[in-house]
Design a protein around this motif. Structure first.
Motif, PDB file in Angstrom:
ATOM      1  N   MET A 150       3.358  -1.827 -11.779  1.00  0.00           N
ATOM      2  CA  MET A 150       3.034  -0.515 -11.227  1.00  0.00           C
ATOM      3  C   MET A 150       1.878  -0.605 -10.236  1.00  0.00           C
ATOM      4  SD  MET A 150       2.071   3.033 -13.190  1.00  0.00           S
ATOM      5  CE  MET A 150       3.665   3.039 -14.019  1.00  0.00           C
ATOM      6  N   ILE A 151       0.902  -1.469 -10.496  1.00  0.00           N
ATOM      7  CA  ILE A 151      -0.231  -1.654  -9.590  1.00  0.00           C
ATOM      8  C   ILE A 151      -0.073  -2.985  -8.861  1.00  0.00           C
ATOM      9  CG2 ILE A 151      -2.730  -1.905  -9.414  1.00  0.00           C
ATOM     10  CD1 ILE A 151      -3.065  -0.121 -11.765  1.00  0.00           C
ATOM     11  N   LYS A 152      -0.345  -2.966  -7.554  1.00  0.00           N
ATOM     12  CA  LYS A 152      -0.215  -4.174  -6.745  1.00  0.00           C
ATOM     13  C   LYS A 152      -1.465  -4.343  -5.893  1.00  0.00           C
ATOM     14  CE  LYS A 152       3.342  -2.916  -4.442  1.00  0.00           C
ATOM     15  NZ  LYS A 152       3.280  -1.514  -4.881  1.00  0.00           N
ATOM     16  N   ILE A 153      -1.665  -5.571  -5.426  1.00  0.00           N
ATOM     17  CA  ILE A 153      -2.762  -5.838  -4.495  1.00  0.00           C
ATOM     18  C   ILE A 153      -2.550  -4.991  -3.236  1.00  0.00           C
ATOM     19  CG2 ILE A 153      -3.773  -7.594  -2.993  1.00  0.00           C
ATOM     20  CD1 ILE A 153      -3.203  -9.651  -5.171  1.00  0.00           C
ATOM     21  N   GLY A 154      -3.602  -4.335  -2.785  1.00  0.00           N
ATOM     22  CA  GLY A 154      -3.518  -3.461  -1.624  1.00  0.00           C
ATOM     23  C   GLY A 154      -3.416  -1.993  -1.970  1.00  0.00           C
ATOM     24  N   ASP A 155      -3.123  -1.686  -3.249  1.00  0.00           N
ATOM     25  CA  ASP A 155      -3.036  -0.289  -3.670  1.00  0.00           C
ATOM     26  C   ASP A 155      -4.413   0.366  -3.623  1.00  0.00           C
ATOM     27  OD1 ASP A 155      -0.348  -0.331  -4.077  1.00  0.00           O
ATOM     28  OD2 ASP A 155      -0.436  -0.490  -6.258  1.00  0.00           O
TER      29      ASP A 155
END
Length: 219
Positions: A1-6
């Protein structure tokens, strides 16, 4: 659900001052995320969170759903860029909330209006205001969208980094209203904007708000 860049929005749980902070996820590990130093939305200045600070974290996903979860500041990390480590609970502990109304900013931007199915001749215009969910556009005399229910809004967003982002936003015509002296405003809602488009719009609006706050022109 959470990614780098969010992008994440942070609020301290037990603080008398209801301050909000914005930050970006720069690295991830199981059970934690690493963020850049957050920016205070009211002052535009970097915030230095104390280890152990309890937070409510808000994130908007790719399908535009909004979730909140509890987190804690685990520490600061020196690396290529200074980072703050936050605890990351299992996604079962994420709470889905109703999508918040996007902040609307009065701003004049060059825009171009194009029909979806050749209902009218494309024309240039200026925005009256804009948010990450829609915009109001000043219609010049003689410009008309006729009976078009959908169109494409083209705008260029200049960011403080020097980048210029060109957005093509498929939009739904909500209404046309009379402003003053016979001038008309076209109100549109963006239809399924991409996550990158939403984040770019929010970043542009945030930067403009910070500039206006520094000049004492925005409350």
């Amino acid at each position: 659900m959470i990614k780098i860049g969010d992008m994440l929005m942070l609020e301290q749980k037990y603080s008398i001052q209801k301050e909000k902070f914005k930050c970006m996820v720069v690295e991830m590990e199981p059970g934690c995320v690493y963020i850049d130093f957050p920016i205070n939305l009211d002052t535009g200045k970097l915030a230095f969170l104390i280890d152990g600070t309890q937070l409510d974290v808000t994130i908007s996903t790719e399908d535009q759903a909004v979730y909140v979860f509890g987190s804690e500041v685990l520490g600061k990390v020196k690396g290529r860029i200074p980072m703050i480590q936050l605890s990351l609970p299992h996604r079962d502990n994420f709470v889905k909330i109703q999508r918040r109304q996007y902040v609307r900013l009065d701003v004049t931007l060059d825009a171009a209006i194009h029909p979806e199915y050749a209902e009218f001749t494309p024309f240039r215009a200026l925005t009256e205001d804009i948010s990450a969910g829609g915009a109001s556009i000043r219609l010049i005399k003689g410009a008309t969208v006729q009976s078009a229910s959908q169109l494409f809004l083209w705008i260029a967003l200049p960011l403080k980094s020097g980048e210029i982002h060109y957005l093509r936003l498929r939009s739904k015509v909500i209404r046309v209203t009379e402003k003053d002296h016979g001038n008309m405003l076209l109100h549109v809602q963006f239809l399924e904007p991409t996550k990158n488009d939403v984040q770019t719009l929010m970043r542009f609006i945030f930067e403009k708000q910070v500039d206006l706050k520094k000049k004492g022109l925005y409350v």
